[in-house]
Design an enzyme around this catalytic site. Structure first.
Site, short mmCIF file in Angstrom:
data_model
loop_
_atom_site.label_atom_id
_atom_site.label_comp_id
_atom_site.label_asym_id
_atom_site.label_seq_id
_atom_site.Cartn_x
_atom_site.Cartn_y
_atom_site.Cartn_z
N HIS A 376 -2.74 -7.66 -4.00
CA HIS A 376 -2.71 -6.20 -3.80
C HIS A 376 -1.51 -5.52 -4.44
O HIS A 376 -1.21 -4.37 -4.10
CB HIS A 376 -2.69 -5.85 -2.30
N LYS A 569 0.30 9.12 2.27
CA LYS A 569 0.37 7.69 1.94
C LYS A 569 1.78 7.23 2.28
O LYS A 569 2.64 8.05 2.57
CB LYS A 569 0.07 7.46 0.46
N ARG A 570 2.01 5.88 2.25
CA ARG A 570 3.38 5.43 2.48
C ARG A 570 4.33 6.10 1.48
O ARG A 570 3.94 6.40 0.35
CB ARG A 570 3.44 3.90 2.33
N LYS A 575 4.95 5.86 -5.84
CA LYS A 575 3.87 6.79 -5.52
C LYS A 575 4.27 8.23 -5.91
O LYS A 575 3.45 9.14 -5.90
CB LYS A 575 3.50 6.71 -4.05
N THR A 677 -6.72 3.74 -1.70
CA THR A 677 -7.99 3.90 -0.99
C THR A 677 -8.08 5.29 -0.37
O THR A 677 -9.17 5.80 -0.13
CB THR A 677 -8.16 2.82 0.11
N LYS A 681 -11.24 8.24 0.14
CA LYS A 681 -11.58 9.01 1.35
C LYS A 681 -11.64 10.50 1.02
O LYS A 681 -12.55 11.21 1.46
CB LYS A 681 -10.55 8.75 2.46
C1 26Q Z 1 5.89 -8.41 2.98
C2 26Q Z 1 6.96 -9.17 3.39
C3 26Q Z 1 7.58 -8.95 4.61
C4 26Q Z 1 7.07 -7.96 5.43
C5 26Q Z 1 6.00 -7.20 5.03
C6 26Q Z 1 5.41 -7.43 3.81
C7 26Q Z 1 4.26 -6.60 3.36
C8 26Q Z 1 3.40 -6.01 4.28
C9 26Q Z 1 2.36 -5.19 3.88
C10 26Q Z 1 4.04 -6.33 2.02
C11 26Q Z 1 3.00 -5.52 1.63
C12 26Q Z 1 2.16 -4.93 2.54
C13 26Q Z 1 1.07 -4.03 2.18
C14 26Q Z 1 0.69 -3.76 0.96
C15 26Q Z 1 -0.37 -2.79 0.66
O1 26Q Z 1 -0.82 -2.07 1.54
N1 26Q Z 1 -0.84 -2.70 -0.59
C16 26Q Z 1 -1.87 -1.75 -0.94
O2 26Q Z 1 -3.13 -2.39 -0.78
C17 26Q Z 1 -4.18 -1.46 -0.94
C18 26Q Z 1 -5.48 -2.19 -0.63
O3 26Q Z 1 -5.80 -3.06 -1.67
C19 26Q Z 1 -4.17 -0.87 -2.33
O4 26Q Z 1 -5.16 0.13 -2.38
C20 26Q Z 1 -2.81 -0.26 -2.66
O5 26Q Z 1 -2.77 0.14 -4.00
C21 26Q Z 1 -1.71 -1.27 -2.38
O6 26Q Z 1 -0.44 -0.68 -2.55
#
Ligand code: 26Q
Length: 835
Positions: A376, A569-570, A575, A677, A681
């Site tokens: 991702h 979004k985050r 972004k 995503t 929406k």
């Molecule tokens: C990693 C290490 C330690 C703690 C947390 C994490 C961690 C947690 C969540 C790293 C990444 C995430 C989430 C990533 C994420 O949401 N990515 C998004 O995924 C979506 C679904 O595929 C995409 O549409 C987005 O482009 C992408 O940024």
């Protein structure tokens, strides 16, 4: 203590045979009253909405449980192949309204509540969000399991039951403050604890080798500190089809040994304190924070998820097939949601070899034919790496297995590229140099039969860049699965007025075949239809305004005729919320200079959480709030421009936001957003997109056509070739508008009494090393915004474009995404369940 069982001779069937519950309003009304009065013990003295919500949820939940058992039995009877979706995050949001829709009891419940004099919407809004995810990746998992159930696929979601989900965000003096999200405080009526399926998870200790009775060398992992993983199951209903799948979330608890050891040593209090160590494992969801990388507790979480889920599946297999694993890979597969659960590759090897007696080659063949990995991210710094030392200490047996996987893998690389030392170093599962690190993405790639990205551009860039060495070795493993969103939650449930208009116009089929929305295009010249479309959109904007007023606790007197321009979004530099802010400052500057001929009123709404340790992201929130404060209090500005920072962006907020948006901001630096995503929406609800050629935007534009998409910005290739000669200061100097904006920022116009607080932001944008090249895209962004305004001023044209966007959103249903996963990777047969 093991749970005690009924005697074999007891006729259990007599207690499990139940008459079907009625789905009509009388049945629901009766159950509601029974739950409210008897189970919850409330009466007319209780005015808390919560118990109304609970009573209704219990009534709805009972109706799911019936179907849940039938589904379970249907899967058991057919001995079908099954898939597991392993994810550290399931961002479920609320359950009640979705359950009602999928059960088909919306009208019955509405009438029942009406009869009781209750406001259904209020009850629905009383449910706390299950915020067990950070953002896109977690919400995608939730949309996926909805589609799996709707497509009647035997798929189980496996995750963690965090006691505390995503923090809630409040804004104090323009700054983000995090508050813990104790979402389970008032209980959770949707889950069922299943102690009978708990699993033992090992940590620490060391390994010993011995020769077994057959003369084989066997490894024992001993002197471990064990914890239990206890599953809590939530029903996942398909859309009106009788299927109810399972989301199984693990909670860590102490084993009985903790108590025993403490008791024997007379150290009762110590023993109870030890319990905490175990129970802490699933206490809190980690934010996706660069600073959180490498945290021990996070690795414990990941291992608990992988080990508990695999043991669960293996126990089920052994229960049915005994020790014969020859068909295991034909009947099971595991989709890894990013690298977070990728320790499952090594854990499956361990369980098959150490616990079930398979030899390496048998176990490896099963592993690499059952695991599939979804990536991702394109940001190299976001790839997970764990310290080898930490691994050896916490999971010594797994470290040995990873070393063995790596040795065998590197031998394969050497055969293919003899003598290519650099390549071997690049591809090794172990990063050398400083501290040795395990590269989790490489473990996932080596141990899987499939590696996919989440949008066409993203998958292409993975193959050409980040994973190119692996692509050269195994091109056949790589594929794309463009993301989607579930149209049940993201259109039918969140925008009932638009859904009704669509159904009236083209029939109900679109709910399970979103490509049918295309038929709406036949009506773009139907005046009455367009008028109704516009009316519905205006209604949604009105509702959004009410929501914003409630959330902010101030009435900003928003004008629903203004263009609602939304970026939620985050908060992350890639972004580019900053680009959005630069544009807002530019509009403000124009107003102040009187350059307002032919003006389009605009209300800019920005929302999102910053990772708690991501300082730049937190500064961006502060900047948005400060700029908002100046603009919204300037009498010269009035209705022409509003800027709102909407606190605590979450799933249930998006359900109110996306129906009321006119313009969707998807403005990331090209080549950085894997998919997005939220973009889908908004489009589904008839918003128009202003966006770069990044992630799924590319495909959105392809579907709606370039006339119905506001494109701007450098392409990914242009961004990359700009890098060595990027000169933002020169760009600023050649652009009067940019100069004025930078002067306002540098002159501390938005931070008069807080000197210097935005210096880091300004410095980052002006740096020739700015990875996000914000300044480079400014002019093109402003031009695109002018095209937006021209389009918005022509109401008929805008409405047509809005209809065309919705009509062409069919591709972005997770039903399509999941069908692709299934047809190409999982190969499950749908199982129908008697309704
Ligand atoms: C990693 C290490 C330690 C703690 C947390 C994490 C961690 C947690 C969540 C790293 C990444 C995430 C989430 C990533 C994420 O949401 N990515 C998004 O995924 C979506 C679904 O595929 C995409 O549409 C987005 O482009 C992408 O940024």
């Amino acid at each position: 203590m093991p749970l005690r069982r009924f005697k074999k001779s007891q006729p259990i069937a007599t207690i499990t045979a139940l008459p079907a519950l009625s789905l009509d309003k009388k049945g629901i009304e009766g159950d509601f009253k029974r739950y409210y009065g008897h189970r919850l013990g409330r009466d007319e003295n209780c005015r808390s909405l919560h118990y109304g919500y609970e009573a209704l949820s219990l009534a709805v939940s009972d109706r799911l449980t019936e179907r849940w058992k039938k589904t379970y039995n249907a899967y058991k009877d057919t001995d079908c192949k099954r898939a597991c979706y392993l994810s550290m995050e399931f961002l479920m949001g609320r359950t009640l309204s979705n359950a009602m829709l999928n059960l088909g009891v919306n009208d019955a419940v509405a009438q029942a509540m009406y009869n009781l004099g209750l406001d259904l919407e209020e009850l629905i809004d009383a449910e706390p969000d299950a915020g067990l995810g950070n953002g896109g990746l977690g919400r995608l998992a939730a949309c996926f399991i909805d589609s799996c159930a709707t497509l009647q696929l035997p798929v189980t979601g496996y995750g963690l039951r965090y006691e505390y989900g995503m923090f809630s965000q409040i804004v104090v003096d323009g700054e983000q403050v995090e508050e813990p999200d104790h979402w389970l405080r008032n209980g959770n009526v949707w889950e069922i604890e299943r102690l009978e399926y708990k699993q033992r998870i090992k940590f620490g200790g060391h390994t010993e080798s011995h020769i077994d009775e057959k003369g084989n060398r066997r490894i024992c992992w001993v002197d471990t500190h064990d914890v239990f993983a206890v599953p809590f199951d939530t029903p996942i209903p398909g859309y009106q089809n009788g299927t109810v799948n399972t989301l199984r979330l693990w909670k860590a608890t102490a084993t009985d040994e903790f108590d025993l050891q403490g008791f024997n040593a007379g150290d009762y209090a110590e023993a109870v304190a030890e319990k905490n160590t175990a129970e802490n494992i699933t206490m809190v969801l980690y934010p996706n924070d660069a600073n959180e990388n490498g945290k021990t507790l996070r690795l414990r979480q990941q291992y608990l998820l992988a080990s508990a889920s695999l043991q669960d599946v293996l126990a089920c297999w052994v229960g049915r097939h005994g020790k014969d694993f020859s068909k295991f890979a034909e009947k099971n597969c595991f989709q890894l949601n990013d690298t977070h659960p990728s320790i499952a590759v090594a854990e499956l090897m361990r369980l098959l070899i150490d616990n079930h007696g398979l030899v390496w080659d048998e176990a490896w063949s099963i592993t690499k034919n059952t695991m599939a990995y979804t990536n991702h991210t394109l940001l190299p710094e976001a790839l997970e790496r764990w310290s080898v030392n930490l691994f050896k200490q916490m999971l010594p047996r797994l470290m040995e297995i990873i070393f063995e996987i790596n040795a065998r893998f590197l031998a394969e690389v050497s055969t293919r590229w003899p003598g290519d030392k650099d390549r071997i170093a690049r591809m090794s599962l172990i990063e050398e140099g400083g501290e040795q690190l395990v590269r989790m993405a490489y473990l996932a790639i080596v141990g899987s039969y499939s590696v996919n990205g989440v949008a066409e551009l993203h998958s292409k860039l993975l193959q050409q860049g980040l994973f190119n060495d692996f692509y050269q070795l195994w091109p056949e493993k790589f594929n794309n699965k463009t993301n989607g969103v579930t149209p049940r939650r993201w259109l039918a449930a969140c925008n009932p007025e638009l859904a009704e208009l669509i159904t009236k116009t083209i029939g109900v089929g679109w709910l399970t075949d979103l490509s049918l929305l295309k038929k709406l295009e036949l009506h773009v010249d139907d005046k009455a239809f367009c008028e109704r479309w516009l009316e519905v959109q205006q209604g949604a904007k009105q509702k959004l305004t009410a929501f914003i007023t409630k959330e902010l606790d101030v009435d900003l007197n928003l004008n629903v005729d203004a263009l609602f321009d939304v970026q939620v979004k985050r908060i992350h530099e890639y972004k580019r919320q900053l680009l959005n802010v630069l544009h807002v400052i530019h509009l403000y500057d124009r107003i102040k200079r009187g350059d307002t001929a032919n003006w389009t009123n605009r209300c800019v709404i920005i929302g999102g959480k910053a990772a708690p340790g991501y300082h730049m992201a937190k500064k961006i929130i502060k900047l948005i709030n400060n700029v908002a404060n100046v603009i919204n209090h300037d009498a010269d500005v009035g209705d022409k421009l509003k800027l709102i920072f909407l606190p605590n962006y979450r799933v249930s907020a998006m359900e109110k936001i996306c129906p009321g948006a006119d313009l969707s901001e998807q403005i990331s630096t090209a080549g950085k957003e894997a998919s997005g995503t939220g973009n889908m929406k908004f489009m589904m609800n008839g918003a128009l997109t202003i966006g770069t050629l990044d992630g799924a935007n590319v495909e959105i534009r392809e579907e709606v056509g370039d006339d119905n998409f506001f494109l701007f910005g450098l392409t990914e290739e242009q961004v990359e070739s700009l890098r060595n000669h990027y000169d933002p200061v020169a760009i600023i100097n050649q652009d009067d508008d940019l100069q004025r904006i930078m002067n306002l920022l540098q002159g501390e116009h938005f931070n008069q009494f807080e000197p210097g607080i935005f210096d880091a932001i300004i410095g980052a944008m002006k740096s020739p090393h700015d990875p996000w090249v914000t300044i480079a895209d400014f002019r093109s962004f402003v031009d695109a915004q002018k095209r937006v305004e021209a389009a918005y001023q022509d109401k008929d044209r805008w409405t047509k474009m809005s209809i065309i966007n919705c009509a062409n959103s069919g591709k972005f249903s997770t039903d399509r995404t999941i069908s692709e996963y299934n047809n190409e990777l999982w190969k499950l047969t749908p199982v129908s369940v008697a309704k």
